[in-house]
Scaffold this motif. Structure first.
Motif, short mmCIF file in Angstrom:
data_model
loop_
_atom_site.label_atom_id
_atom_site.label_comp_id
_atom_site.label_asym_id
_atom_site.label_seq_id
_atom_site.Cartn_x
_atom_site.Cartn_y
_atom_site.Cartn_z
N GLY A 1 0.93 -1.24 -0.13
CA GLY A 1 0.04 -0.11 0.18
C GLY A 1 0.77 1.42 0.01
N ASN A 2 0.38 2.41 0.31
CA ASN A 2 0.99 3.61 0.51
C ASN A 2 2.31 3.66 1.32
OD1 ASN A 2 -0.74 4.88 -1.20
ND2 ASN A 2 -2.18 5.53 0.34
N VAL A 3 2.38 2.94 2.31
CA VAL A 3 3.61 3.03 3.00
C VAL A 3 4.62 1.97 2.67
CG1 VAL A 3 4.49 2.23 5.38
CG2 VAL A 3 2.12 3.47 5.54
N GLY A 4 4.26 0.70 2.25
CA GLY A 4 5.27 0.01 1.71
C GLY A 4 5.84 0.38 0.32
N LEU A 5 4.73 1.02 -0.47
CA LEU A 5 5.34 1.50 -1.64
C LEU A 5 6.20 2.80 -1.49
CD1 LEU A 5 5.15 1.69 -4.75
CD2 LEU A 5 3.08 3.11 -4.73
N ALA A 6 6.06 3.52 -0.51
CA ALA A 6 6.88 4.62 -0.27
C ALA A 6 8.37 4.22 0.14
CB ALA A 6 6.34 5.61 0.61
N VAL A 7 8.10 3.14 1.19
CA VAL A 7 9.60 2.63 1.52
C VAL A 7 10.28 2.22 0.43
CG1 VAL A 7 10.45 0.84 3.23
CG2 VAL A 7 8.61 2.24 3.94
N ALA A 8 9.47 1.15 -0.40
CA ALA A 8 10.29 0.75 -1.53
C ALA A 8 10.97 1.79 -2.56
CB ALA A 8 9.16 -0.44 -2.19
N LYS A 9 10.11 2.65 -2.95
CA LYS A 9 10.54 3.66 -3.74
C LYS A 9 12.02 4.41 -3.19
CE LYS A 9 6.69 5.36 -6.28
NZ LYS A 9 5.59 6.36 -6.63
N ALA A 10 11.97 4.64 -1.77
CA ALA A 10 13.11 5.42 -1.08
C ALA A 10 14.13 4.49 -1.14
CB ALA A 10 12.80 5.54 0.26
N LEU A 11 13.96 3.08 -0.94
CA LEU A 11 14.94 2.12 -1.12
C LEU A 11 15.67 2.14 -2.38
CD1 LEU A 11 13.84 -0.95 1.02
CD2 LEU A 11 15.38 0.91 1.95
N GLU A 12 15.07 2.17 -3.44
CA GLU A 12 15.48 2.09 -4.88
C GLU A 12 16.35 3.28 -5.18
OE1 GLU A 12 12.30 -0.23 -7.71
OE2 GLU A 12 12.20 1.85 -7.54
N GLY A 13 15.87 4.47 -4.32
CA GLY A 13 16.87 5.58 -4.62
C GLY A 13 18.13 5.92 -3.86
N ALA B 1 21.83 5.28 -2.50
CA ALA B 1 23.21 4.97 -3.29
C ALA B 1 23.62 3.48 -2.97
CB ALA B 1 24.17 5.91 -2.71
N ASP B 2 23.30 2.91 -2.05
CA ASP B 2 23.98 1.48 -1.47
C ASP B 2 22.91 0.47 -2.07
OD1 ASP B 2 21.74 1.83 0.00
OD2 ASP B 2 22.60 1.55 1.81
N ARG B 3 21.92 0.87 -2.97
CA ARG B 3 21.34 -0.26 -3.60
C ARG B 3 20.63 -1.31 -2.81
NH1 ARG B 3 21.60 -0.19 -9.52
NH2 ARG B 3 21.76 2.04 -9.94
N LEU B 4 20.06 -1.08 -1.87
CA LEU B 4 19.37 -2.17 -0.94
C LEU B 4 18.10 -2.84 -1.51
CD1 LEU B 4 18.78 -1.71 3.03
CD2 LEU B 4 17.23 -3.08 1.62
N ARG B 5 18.42 -4.02 -1.91
CA ARG B 5 17.31 -4.83 -2.75
C ARG B 5 16.08 -5.20 -1.82
NH1 ARG B 5 21.28 -9.28 -5.19
NH2 ARG B 5 22.41 -8.85 -3.38
N ALA B 6 15.02 -4.86 -2.55
CA ALA B 6 13.67 -5.09 -1.88
C ALA B 6 12.88 -5.96 -2.53
CB ALA B 6 13.10 -3.69 -1.34
N LYS B 7 11.93 -6.81 -1.79
CA LYS B 7 11.05 -7.37 -2.63
C LYS B 7 9.44 -7.17 -1.77
CE LYS B 7 13.85 -11.16 -4.62
NZ LYS B 7 14.05 -12.68 -4.72
N VAL B 8 8.48 -7.01 -2.34
CA VAL B 8 7.22 -6.43 -2.21
C VAL B 8 6.23 -7.75 -2.08
CG1 VAL B 8 5.23 -5.14 -1.93
CG2 VAL B 8 7.82 -4.11 -2.27
N ILE B 9 5.49 -8.12 -1.13
CA ILE B 9 4.36 -8.89 -1.01
C ILE B 9 3.04 -8.19 -0.61
CG2 ILE B 9 3.36 -11.04 0.02
CD1 ILE B 9 6.33 -11.90 0.70
N GLU B 10 2.18 -8.26 -1.84
CA GLU B 10 1.10 -7.53 -1.20
C GLU B 10 -0.13 -8.55 -1.97
OE1 GLU B 10 -2.12 -5.48 -1.04
OE2 GLU B 10 -0.38 -4.67 -0.57
N LYS B 11 -1.24 -8.64 -1.10
CA LYS B 11 -2.27 -9.53 -1.16
C LYS B 11 -3.28 -9.13 -2.36
CE LYS B 11 -5.49 -12.31 2.00
NZ LYS B 11 -5.92 -12.15 3.58
N ASN B 12 -3.60 -7.83 -2.24
CA ASN B 12 -4.72 -7.15 -3.22
C ASN B 12 -4.12 -6.95 -4.46
OD1 ASN B 12 -5.89 -4.74 -4.73
ND2 ASN B 12 -7.27 -4.99 -3.13
N ARG B 13 -4.77 -7.78 -5.60
CA ARG B 13 -4.01 -7.80 -6.77
C ARG B 13 -3.89 -6.30 -7.50
NH1 ARG B 13 -2.86 -10.81 -11.26
NH2 ARG B 13 -3.21 -12.62 -10.06
#
Length: 458
Positions: free
Chosen positions: A242-254, A256-268
């Protein structure tokens, strides 16, 4: 100060509790009469049952001579209309609104909140606040709680002490002697579920939770002194897109140290939206409690799991399952404070309380004088306050040992001319300095009085 708080849910109630405890004139408005009754029965506030955006309801709440209105109902649109009515009809000088929908928060539409359009002075986004709190937890994996002060130069760290902590049974004054160059101060201790501000002769014991204010450059050393090892994180599994998980994943993508994330979401639909918004992050559609899906996400090889769905129980159970699978760190989003005692027996390392982050964010904008930051600890048991010292403040020009602070108050850090210095008894607090203090909830009004500016300042 006369304040109208619209919305008597958890956030509105906490804000009312803080402000009424500081002898402000507070009126709570909510269309749920039971919530209004709860507020008036437990707090020193007035209550009005009705729709917060209706002019006649605001009139009854005393909007004609109110200094501030805080719109924190569950509806973004009601909060926005409430601020418009407060401005156009009642000319209330300061208007704060809680807005959840990201559509209202996009930077390209920021002109919307100008005084001649939709007059809101401060917009609070719970989702953004929570996402930032989650990132802070990931950046300080050895802490169960953390917050930044003094422009990021100082961190508040919540550290759980284990049996192998090297400084157990050591009086705090001896810690100062042993580590004289360490710019870190123990400002709070929770023992047997009771929080207190420690004395110099107090010792620390296993299972204590300590709150430490540390210079950013000394954070790693502080963790080591308290028996914590700091590992660089490379992989994170996020449950909830959702909004929180998406915001965190976007921040991690940005980063410099390229921390890799995978997201699990129940709602298609939500999973598809997240997948479209993210560039390098893998999004898996399914239940975060499913062990096969957690294994597919590589939770056994991940450095941390971050469970941020809108369901507390899902977040707790997903964290437990990830820990069982071998994930070393679990961070859970918990809305219900009564679930927090389960954290330790379930071996969940850290939590994020959306209510506390939202309350802290709102308090930051309504304090007197030059208070620049407020962080609420636990269930509003204490606050860490950052404030600039003005020439009219009663503490300006005094050494710390000569300031008549209440017993439950400790100075954690001082910034002079942009440089952070460790507070000692002989250190003089001058006009323009910025200080960070820990204060038990009952002592906050007295601390504010010490920061208070005289009326002629304005």
């Amino acid at each position: 100060m006369k304040v109208i708080i619209c919305g008597a849910g958890q956030v509105g109630w906490q804000i009312a509790r803080h402000l009424s405890g500081e002898r402000n004139d507070v009126t709570v408005v909510d269309n749920n009469a039971d919530l209004v009754r709860r507020a008036t029965d437990t707090l020193d506030v007035q209550g009005i049952a009705g729709h917060a955006s209706y002019p006649d309801i605001l009139e009854r709440a005393g909007a004609r001579d109110a200094d501030m209105i805080i719109a924190a109902t569950f509806s973004d649109e009601v909060n926005m209309v409430t601020c418009q009515v407060a401005h156009s009809i009642f000319s209330i000088p300061r208007k704060i609104a809680r807005l959840r929908s990201q559509s209202y928060l996009t930077a390209i539409y920021s002109d919307l909140y100008r005084r001649d359009h939709l007059p809101i002075d401060v917009v609070i986004s719970p989702e953004r606040e929570v996402a930032e709190a989650a990132l802070r937890r990931l950046n300080a994996p050895a802490a169960f709680d953390t917050e930044l002060f003094l422009g990021g130069k100082v961190q508040l760290l919540g550290i759980q002490l284990d049996e192998d902590c090297p400084v157990l049974n050591t009086p705090l004054r001896q810690l100062t002697d042993l580590f004289s160059t360490l710019r870190a101060i123990v400002v709070g201790v929770r023992r047997n579920e009771k929080l207190f501000a420690p004395e110099p002769g107090d010792q620390l014991f296993a299972d204590d939770q300590v709150y430490v204010v540390s210079h950013n450059e000394d954070v790693t050393r502080t963790f080591e002194i308290f028996g914590k090892t700091v590992h660089r994180q490379e992989r994170v599994v996020i449950v909830g897109g959702g909004n929180v998980g998406l915001a965190v994943a976007k921040a991690l993508e940005g980063r410099a140290d390229r921390l890799r994330a995978k997201v699990i979401e129940k709602n298609r639909a939500c999973a598809e939206r997240a997948a479209d918004s993210l560039e390098r992050t893998i999004v898996l559609h399914g239940d975060g409690l499913n062990m096969e899906l957690l294994a597919e996400a590589g939770v056994d090889r991940a450095d941390a799991i971050l469970a941020v769905t809108d369901d507390d129980k899902t977040n707790l159970l997903a964290s437990v399952r990830a820990k069982q699978a071998g994930c070393p760190m679990a961070i859970a989003l918990i809305n219900d404070p009564t679930l927090l005692p389960l954290m330790e027996p379930l071996e969940i390392d850290a939590y994020i309380n959306p209510r506390a982050t939202t309350v802290s964010s709102i308090l930051r904008h309504i304090r007197h004088g030059r208070v620049r930051g407020v962080y609420s600890i636990g269930d509003a048991e204490a606050e860490v306050i950052e404030a600039q010292i003005l020439g009219t403040s009663p503490i300006a020009g005094k050494a710390i040992r000569d300031i008549d602070f209440p017993e439950g108050v400790l100075v954690g850090a001082v910034m002079k001319d942009g440089k952070v210095v460790k507070p000692t008894g002989s250190l003089r607090i001058d006009e323009g300095d910025v200080i960070v203090v820990f204060a038990m909830a009952d002592d906050v009004p007295e601390v504010e009085r010490l920061f208070q500016v005289s009326i002629d300042f304005f």
